[in-house]
Scaffold this motif. Structure first.
Motif, PDB file in Angstrom:
ATOM      1  N   SER A 111     101.429 -34.915 124.176  1.00  0.00           N
ATOM      2  CA  SER A 111     100.644 -34.499 125.336  1.00  0.00           C
ATOM      3  C   SER A 111      99.227 -35.005 125.166  1.00  0.00           C
ATOM      4  CB  SER A 111     100.650 -32.977 125.473  1.00  0.00           C
ATOM      5  OG  SER A 111      99.725 -32.565 126.463  1.00  0.00           O
ATOM      6  N   GLY A 112      98.722 -35.677 126.173  1.00  0.00           N
ATOM      7  CA  GLY A 112      97.362 -36.155 126.107  1.00  0.00           C
ATOM      8  C   GLY A 112      96.357 -35.032 126.062  1.00  0.00           C
ATOM      9  N   PHE A 113      96.601 -33.963 126.835  1.00  0.00           N
ATOM     10  CA  PHE A 113      95.665 -32.836 126.858  1.00  0.00           C
ATOM     11  C   PHE A 113      95.680 -32.086 125.531  1.00  0.00           C
ATOM     12  CE2 PHE A 113      94.958 -28.285 127.661  1.00  0.00           C
ATOM     13  CZ  PHE A 113      93.642 -28.335 128.095  1.00  0.00           C
ATOM     14  N   ILE A 114      96.905 -31.751 125.055  1.00  0.00           N
ATOM     15  CA  ILE A 114      97.001 -31.012 123.786  1.00  0.00           C
ATOM     16  C   ILE A 114      96.492 -31.877 122.643  1.00  0.00           C
ATOM     17  CG2 ILE A 114      98.622 -29.981 122.151  1.00  0.00           C
ATOM     18  CD1 ILE A 114     100.330 -29.126 124.501  1.00  0.00           C
ATOM     19  N   GLY A 115      96.765 -33.151 122.693  1.00  0.00           N
ATOM     20  CA  GLY A 115      96.289 -34.036 121.644  1.00  0.00           C
ATOM     21  C   GLY A 115      94.775 -34.086 121.591  1.00  0.00           C
ATOM     22  N   THR A 116      94.136 -34.087 122.742  1.00  0.00           N
ATOM     23  CA  THR A 116      92.676 -34.083 122.767  1.00  0.00           C
ATOM     24  C   THR A 116      92.128 -32.787 122.196  1.00  0.00           C
ATOM     25  OG1 THR A 116      92.734 -35.510 124.731  1.00  0.00           O
ATOM     26  CG2 THR A 116      90.677 -34.357 124.252  1.00  0.00           C
ATOM     27  N   ILE A 117      92.712 -31.641 122.561  1.00  0.00           N
ATOM     28  CA  ILE A 117      92.277 -30.351 122.017  1.00  0.00           C
ATOM     29  C   ILE A 117      92.488 -30.310 120.510  1.00  0.00           C
ATOM     30  CG2 ILE A 117      92.667 -27.867 122.083  1.00  0.00           C
ATOM     31  CD1 ILE A 117      91.297 -29.045 124.576  1.00  0.00           C
ATOM     32  N   ASP A 118      93.636 -30.803 120.046  1.00  0.00           N
ATOM     33  CA  ASP A 118      93.903 -30.833 118.610  1.00  0.00           C
ATOM     34  C   ASP A 118      92.878 -31.684 117.877  1.00  0.00           C
ATOM     35  OD1 ASP A 118      96.053 -29.169 118.812  1.00  0.00           O
ATOM     36  OD2 ASP A 118      97.551 -30.762 118.852  1.00  0.00           O
ATOM     37  N   ALA A 119      92.477 -32.776 118.492  1.00  0.00           N
ATOM     38  CA  ALA A 119      91.486 -33.639 117.859  1.00  0.00           C
ATOM     39  C   ALA A 119      90.151 -32.918 117.710  1.00  0.00           C
ATOM     40  CB  ALA A 119      91.319 -34.913 118.678  1.00  0.00           C
ATOM     41  N   GLN A 134      98.857 -41.905 117.548  1.00  0.00           N
ATOM     42  CA  GLN A 134      99.737 -42.976 117.991  1.00  0.00           C
ATOM     43  C   GLN A 134      99.591 -43.242 119.476  1.00  0.00           C
ATOM     44  OE1 GLN A 134     102.781 -40.177 116.751  1.00  0.00           O
ATOM     45  NE2 GLN A 134     104.061 -40.867 118.464  1.00  0.00           N
ATOM     46  N   SER A 135      99.061 -42.287 120.207  1.00  0.00           N
ATOM     47  CA  SER A 135      98.902 -42.406 121.660  1.00  0.00           C
ATOM     48  C   SER A 135      97.586 -43.096 121.990  1.00  0.00           C
ATOM     49  CB  SER A 135      98.948 -41.021 122.314  1.00  0.00           C
ATOM     50  OG  SER A 135      98.537 -41.096 123.660  1.00  0.00           O
ATOM     51  N   SER A 136      97.658 -44.154 122.802  1.00  0.00           N
ATOM     52  CA  SER A 136      96.444 -44.859 123.199  1.00  0.00           C
ATOM     53  C   SER A 136      95.581 -44.015 124.114  1.00  0.00           C
ATOM     54  CB  SER A 136      96.816 -46.181 123.893  1.00  0.00           C
ATOM     55  OG  SER A 136      97.523 -47.031 123.019  1.00  0.00           O
ATOM     56  N   GLY A 137      96.220 -43.179 124.948  1.00  0.00           N
ATOM     57  CA  GLY A 137      95.442 -42.314 125.835  1.00  0.00           C
ATOM     58  C   GLY A 137      94.570 -41.342 125.067  1.00  0.00           C
ATOM     59  N   ILE A 138      95.133 -40.687 124.034  1.00  0.00           N
ATOM     60  CA  ILE A 138      94.358 -39.769 123.206  1.00  0.00           C
ATOM     61  C   ILE A 138      93.293 -40.536 122.437  1.00  0.00           C
ATOM     62  CG2 ILE A 138      94.493 -38.093 121.326  1.00  0.00           C
ATOM     63  CD1 ILE A 138      97.364 -37.531 122.158  1.00  0.00           C
ATOM     64  N   ALA A 139      93.648 -41.742 121.962  1.00  0.00           N
ATOM     65  CA  ALA A 139      92.690 -42.533 121.197  1.00  0.00           C
ATOM     66  C   ALA A 139      91.469 -42.888 122.023  1.00  0.00           C
ATOM     67  CB  ALA A 139      93.371 -43.797 120.677  1.00  0.00           C
ATOM     68  N   HIS A 140      91.668 -43.174 123.301  1.00  0.00           N
ATOM     69  CA  HIS A 140      90.533 -43.476 124.171  1.00  0.00           C
ATOM     70  C   HIS A 140      89.572 -42.292 124.238  1.00  0.00           C
ATOM     71  CE1 HIS A 140      91.075 -47.429 126.033  1.00  0.00           C
ATOM     72  NE2 HIS A 140      92.386 -47.232 125.944  1.00  0.00           N
ATOM     73  N   VAL A 141      90.120 -41.087 124.352  1.00  0.00           N
ATOM     74  CA  VAL A 141      89.276 -39.897 124.521  1.00  0.00           C
ATOM     75  C   VAL A 141      88.558 -39.550 123.226  1.00  0.00           C
ATOM     76  CG1 VAL A 141      89.268 -37.442 125.088  1.00  0.00           C
ATOM     77  CG2 VAL A 141      90.723 -39.032 126.379  1.00  0.00           C
ATOM     78  N   ILE A 142      89.315 -39.432 122.138  1.00  0.00           N
ATOM     79  CA  ILE A 142      88.695 -38.931 120.907  1.00  0.00           C
ATOM     80  C   ILE A 142      87.832 -39.988 120.241  1.00  0.00           C
ATOM     81  CG2 ILE A 142      90.607 -37.350 120.556  1.00  0.00           C
ATOM     82  CD1 ILE A 142      91.528 -39.128 118.271  1.00  0.00           C
ATOM     83  N   SER A 143      87.952 -41.256 120.652  1.00  0.00           N
ATOM     84  CA  SER A 143      87.058 -42.262 120.095  1.00  0.00           C
ATOM     85  C   SER A 143      85.609 -41.960 120.459  1.00  0.00           C
ATOM     86  CB  SER A 143      87.456 -43.660 120.591  1.00  0.00           C
ATOM     87  OG  SER A 143      88.678 -44.063 120.036  1.00  0.00           O
ATOM     88  N   HIS A 144      85.416 -41.383 121.642  1.00  0.00           N
ATOM     89  CA  HIS A 144      84.055 -40.968 122.016  1.00  0.00           C
ATOM     90  C   HIS A 144      83.568 -39.857 121.083  1.00  0.00           C
ATOM     91  CE1 HIS A 144      83.927 -43.356 125.696  1.00  0.00           C
ATOM     92  NE2 HIS A 144      85.155 -42.941 125.982  1.00  0.00           N
ATOM     93  N   VAL A 145      84.445 -38.919 120.748  1.00  0.00           N
ATOM     94  CA  VAL A 145      84.081 -37.828 119.845  1.00  0.00           C
ATOM     95  C   VAL A 145      83.734 -38.381 118.471  1.00  0.00           C
ATOM     96  CG1 VAL A 145      84.871 -35.681 118.789  1.00  0.00           C
ATOM     97  CG2 VAL A 145      85.562 -36.246 121.129  1.00  0.00           C
ATOM     98  N   MET A 146      84.553 -39.323 117.978  1.00  0.00           N
ATOM     99  CA  MET A 146      84.306 -39.900 116.665  1.00  0.00           C
ATOM    100  C   MET A 146      82.980 -40.651 116.622  1.00  0.00           C
ATOM    101  SD  MET A 146      86.794 -38.830 114.972  1.00  0.00           S
ATOM    102  CE  MET A 146      88.474 -38.240 115.075  1.00  0.00           C
ATOM    103  N   ASN A 147      82.658 -41.339 117.707  1.00  0.00           N
ATOM    104  CA  ASN A 147      81.368 -42.029 117.753  1.00  0.00           C
ATOM    105  C   ASN A 147      80.213 -41.039 117.644  1.00  0.00           C
ATOM    106  OD1 ASN A 147      82.748 -44.397 118.110  1.00  0.00           O
ATOM    107  ND2 ASN A 147      82.345 -44.558 120.297  1.00  0.00           N
ATOM    108  N   GLU A 148      80.346 -39.893 118.322  1.00  0.00           N
ATOM    109  CA  GLU A 148      79.269 -38.899 118.323  1.00  0.00           C
ATOM    110  C   GLU A 148      79.146 -38.231 116.960  1.00  0.00           C
ATOM    111  OE1 GLU A 148      76.077 -36.901 119.961  1.00  0.00           O
ATOM    112  OE2 GLU A 148      77.255 -38.538 120.823  1.00  0.00           O
ATOM    113  N   LEU A 149      80.288 -37.941 116.329  1.00  0.00           N
ATOM    114  CA  LEU A 149      80.267 -37.229 115.053  1.00  0.00           C
ATOM    115  C   LEU A 149      80.252 -38.186 113.853  1.00  0.00           C
ATOM    116  CD1 LEU A 149      82.855 -34.386 115.822  1.00  0.00           C
ATOM    117  CD2 LEU A 149      80.378 -34.388 116.135  1.00  0.00           C
TER     118      LEU A 149
END
Length: 956
Positions: A111-119, A134-149
């Motif tokens: 799940s893209g939503f659950i995966g983002t929350i888990d991240a 493994q999901s590109s959709g989740i990777a797109h979202v959490i990459s912004h988080v990783m950049n910030e943190l």
């Protein structure tokens, strides 16, 4: 131990202070004692070196995160591999000594939503790096988080658009789909297909991967014929409808880029529709081998459905490490299947990558500390608890260490390129046959397609040339090794729409007919004969193009084909550069080119026609050689042949007479010298060739009808101001204006054959044209129909041909080109030509005098041979004469004088032998010279004999 002692001492002193409530002075002493207990041991230990200090700064445990869907094809292989790698790292004393590596697992549950929350929850646990998702959709979202943190993300997402420029903390530890799509494009090009249908899941990974595939195919002059997308949650009914729709299309090469968890069911429906049979091509991305490799056992029915499918798998070289890992797999923790796919080895290497990077990080005095990000403070009573997300202070330093890592793991060399992708991307090319996967080759961006493993090719120079691309034979659906054509005519009942020019002039090539097809002519018969040679039926309908009142514009026909108004154009269509930019042409079935047609008139023969066979230069050289050879023969014969002796006047007449009489082989003088006869043999051979050539050329000039025209070719036509005729609809109109810069005001459009005749007969003075510029096939037919009363002048000044036009990248153009070549080889093309077009050709205006004159360039070899023979004969002659002259000269007496006087006498003797004496000697008869020399030799012998007798009779 030091920390424990410090803690005990501190607790003891503080308890004592609180219990006794000592005065301030006592408290100060106690505080000094406490500081001493802490500071002194640290100072003592500080002298042991930087390594000890560094080891003391390492944390006991360092966390990294893992984001995967555990109950998935990829997750079932990745999770056991990660746990095994963590255990191996912690058991290795050479890596992270004194620090335990701990993994924090988060299940994204597909799940893209659950995966983002888990991240986000994972980031609350202060991890120094994250592996996945493994999901590109989740990777797109959490990459912004990783950049910030500032936390490096070592992702398994293969989406090509996950760019290192947009996401600086994003690293990809599996092969980028960018390379997979280029591998597929190389395979499509290798097998000669031009159109494919892409079937994919409409998510980030699917859309972006297929977009790259389209770019890769375009570089190979191929294209995606249709993009068949379905939603991630598509039902079986949706997939059924999608397969039915693509089965009605003409392309038969399908690229399947879906998820490994649901993709296998896709082929079952394809088989029920008959799409897994002969003629179809199925190429699957790495999802299919991932699903098959990680399954305990694959249903036989499933493997039967997949027969003939070609798939790609991320290449990992065979090694002892990989074999050891495979033998351990069944004993690992959390395994769900007895087999694993390629993602497992990448996961194992990724954990070791993190461990080795952290080891270098700590050795370089790195500290694992986190701080608050002011921009993440909770506001307005938010319950998201964003303030719990903390920034990794030295994340940038760890990122740089990760990017610089270089070691060999289970998957091969682990090293990143400037785009933060793994170097040496490569794939196995697999063919599903029987109950397993058969390797038919490999692909790498280093050398393209090859039957040699990439790691072997890396040791050799790169070679991606077309001739170096190889794969073993694949077994395609339908159990055939014959390469599928890759396309068929669609099953939607639409025939091929063929535009045919509705001609007014020269209807022998194509015209309207009352028959079933509606058209007939030379071009139609050629097209039909080529279609009959194809191995498949071609439903077609002919559509007349034009109003029948004037010839249509052929440029417009070609343009309408390019705009998909028609599928093809059949007729007398010239292949030009501009047209080939928008459509594809078949192999030319008739040669063509532009020529000039002009009126001609007969000219009378000149009284000086006998001079026409030779050019002025040829006459001059020939005359000079007659005199030269006569003079050489006179020199060689003069001393011994009485016919070449006499008074000077008589000898001069003899030279001229002998020279020119050899032209008719009528010379009466006999040659007696050997050298003279040799020279004469060479010269008579030259005269024979010249006489024969002169006679043939003069005969041609006097017997062939001579025609003349004011126009001698395209150059003289352009330089004149006279009007020029052009057939209506011909490309010659634009060619004369655009290429030859002829003013448009000089061009006259000719719409019928009658206008051809009338305009040429009238001429420029009568309102007609000076000449007509048209294509050679039309001109030949026109001249034949008008009994050759006109002629073509000059040479054909363009070279082209007629072909059938198709839309760009149409496979039918290639097949018809092959068929046209077969027609040419078996003589059918000539038979069709003889049926429609007359064989009574008219000769071109090529009988001008200049065209039949013989020049020196045709005979200079003969003159060189003859001249060389003359020079050699003269050299031999004069050498022999000079030797005789030396013997002939009388001996002078040598008086008894002093040396200086003797030298002066010798010089006077040599000077006496003047050039005049030599000329006089040459003029003497050969017999006379021989008699003198004979007598002189006899006298010398007598004198020598007398001297010998005197010496014998003299007293000793």
């Amino acid at each position: 131990e030091l920390g424990f002692l410090e803690k005990q001492w501190g607790e003891l002193i503080l308890s004592y202070l609180l219990a006794s409530k000592m005065e301030a002075r006592v408290k100060r002493r106690a505080f000094i004692l406490l500081v001493s207990c802490i500071w002194v041991p640290m100072a003592v230990l500080g002298g042991t070196g930087n390594a000890t200090v560094s080891s003391l700064s390492r944390p006991k445990v360092v966390n990294f995160g893992a984001l995967f869907t555990i109950n998935s094809v990829i997750g079932s292989s990745v999770i056991p591999a990660i746990l095994a790698a963590v255990d191996d790292v912690n058991a290795d004393s050479t890596v992270l000594s004194g620090t335990k590596l701990n993994v924090v697992l988060q299940d994204t549950n597909c799940s893209g939503f659950i995966g983002t929350i888990d991240a986000l929850q994972l980031m609350e646990k202060e991890v120094v790096a994250a592996v996945g998702p493994q999901s590109s959709g989740i990777a797109h979202v959490i990459s912004h988080v990783m950049n910030e943190l500032r936390v490096p993300l070592l992702s398994f997402a293969t989406d090509p658009t996950l760019s290192s420029l947009q996401y600086p903390y994003f690293l990809r530890t599996v092969t980028n789909d960018y390379f997979q799509m280029y591998a597929i494009a190389d395979m499509v090009d290798y097998y000669g297909w031009k159109e494919v249908i892409a079937i994919f899941v409409d998510d980030d990974n699917g859309r972006n991967g297929i977009s790259v595939l389209g770019d890769a195919l375009a570089k190979k002059r191929a294209k995606i014929y249709y993009k068949a997308a379905f939603s991630p949650g598509a039902t079986k009914s949706d997939i059924d409808d999608l397969l039915v729709s693509v089965n009605l299309m003409e392309a038969r090469v399908f690229i399947v880029h879906v998820n490994p968890d649901t993709g296998l069911s896709f082929f079952s429906k394809a088989q029920s529709l008959g799409m897994m049979s002969s003629g179809y091509v199925w190429i699957a991305t790495d999802w299919l081998p991932s699903a098959l490799d990680s399954s305990d056992s694959v249903n036989k029915d499933t493997m039967h459905v997949l027969q003939g499918v070609v798939a790609l798998r991320q290449h990992t070289p065979d090694s002892d490490q990989k074999k050891t890992f495979a033998s351990r797999w069944k004993n690992l923790k959390s395994i769900k299947t007895s087999r694993f796919n390629s993602y497992a080895v990448y996961a194992y290497d990724t954990v070791w990558l993190v461990a080795r990077a952290l080891d270098l990080f700590f050795k370089d005095d790195g500290n694992v500390t986190f701080s608050e990000d002011p921009s993440l403070r909770d506001t307005n009573g938010s319950s998201l608890n964003l303030s719990s997300l903390r920034v990794f202070d030295q994340g940038q330093k760890l990122l740089q260490i990760l990017l610089g890592m270089n070691f060999t793991g289970l998957s091969g060399q682990i090293q990143f390129d400037p785009q933060k992708n793994l170097i040496h991307p490569a794939y196995d090319v697999l063919n599903i046959v029987g109950t397993g996967l058969r390797t038919i080759g490999y692909w790498s961006n280093y050398s393209g397609l090859s039957v040699t493993a990439p790691e072997v090719l890396y040791t050799k120079p790169a070679n991606t040339s077309t001739s170096n691309q190889h794969l073993y034979n694949a077994i395609w659906p339908g159990e055939t090794i014959r390469r599928p054509r890759g396309w068929v005519f669609p099953n939607n009942g639409k025939p091929l729409r063929i535009a045919v020019p509705f001609r007014v002039t020269f209807e022998e090539f194509v015209k309207k007919d009352k028959g079933p097809s509606g058209v007939k002519g030379y071009c139609i018969d050629v097209f039909e004969a080529a279609i009959d040679l194809l191995a498949y039926p071609v439903p077609r309908v002919y559509i007349l193009y034009g109003d029948g009142k004037r010839n249509p514009s052929f440029n417009s026909i070609v343009y309408d084909v390019a705009q998909n108004k028609y599928d093809a154009a059949v007729g007398d269509i010239s292949i030009t550069t501009n047209r080939t930019r928008i459509v594809d042409f078949t192999q030319p079935y008739m040669e063509s080119g532009l020529v000039v047609v002009a009126p001609v008139k007969e000219i009378k023969s000149s009284p000086w026609a006998f001079l026409s066979p030779f050019t002025v230069q040829m006459w001059g050289v020939t005359g000079a050689f007659f005199l030269f050879v006569g003079f050489v023969v006179w020199i060689l014969e003069h001393r011994m042949n009485p016919e070449f002796r006499g008074p000077p006047r008589q000898q001069l007449v003899t030279v001229f007479w002998f020279s020119f009489s050899t032209m008719f082989f009528a010379h009466r003088e006999n040659t007696v010298s050997t050298l003279g006869r040799c020279v004469l043999i060479f010269w008579l051979f030259v005269v024979l060739i010249i006489n024969s050539s002169y006679t043939a050329s003069l005969t041609s000039i006097l017997t062939v009808q001579k025609l003349t025209s004011g126009i001698e070719g395209i150059d003289s036509l352009i330089s004149s101001p006279d009007p020029i005729g052009v057939q209506d609809g011909s490309f010659a109109y634009n060619y004369l204006i655009g290429e030859l810069r002829v003013p448009q005001s000089r061009l006259r459009i000719i719409k019928s054959e009658d206008e051809y005749v009338s305009n040429l007969q009238k001429g420029p003075q009568g309102g007609g044209v000076a000449a007509i510029v048209d294509e050679l096939p039309y001109v030949e037919l026109f001249l034949s129909n008008n009994k050759c009363i006109f002629r073509t002048v000059g040479q054909e000044f363009t070279k082209s041909g007629w072909g059938f036009a198709f839309q760009r990248d149409s496979p039918l153009a290639i097949d018809l080109s092959t068929a046209i070549l077969q027609l040419s080889e078996n003589g059918e093309l000539q038979r069709i030509h003889d049926k429609w077009l007359s064989n009574n050709g008219c000769s071109s205006q090529n009988n001008q005098v200049d065209d039949t004159r013989l020049s020196l360039k045709s005979f200079w070899g003969l003159y060189v041979i003859c001249g060389g023979a003359c020079l050699i004969a003269l050299v031999v002659f004069f050498c022999r004469v000079y030797c005789q002259f030396l013997r002939y000269a009388p001996e002078t007496e040598e008086p008894e004088i002093s040396e200086p006087e003797s030298a002066r006498s010798s010089r006077r003797t040599l000077l006496s032998r003047s050039f005049k004496d030599l000329i006089g000697f040459v003029d003497k008869r050969e017999a006379e010279i021989k008699d003198i020399l004979k007598r002189k030799n006899s006298d010398n012998k007598k004198q020598i004999s007398h001297s010998s007798d005197v010496q014998r009779n003299s007293p000793a």
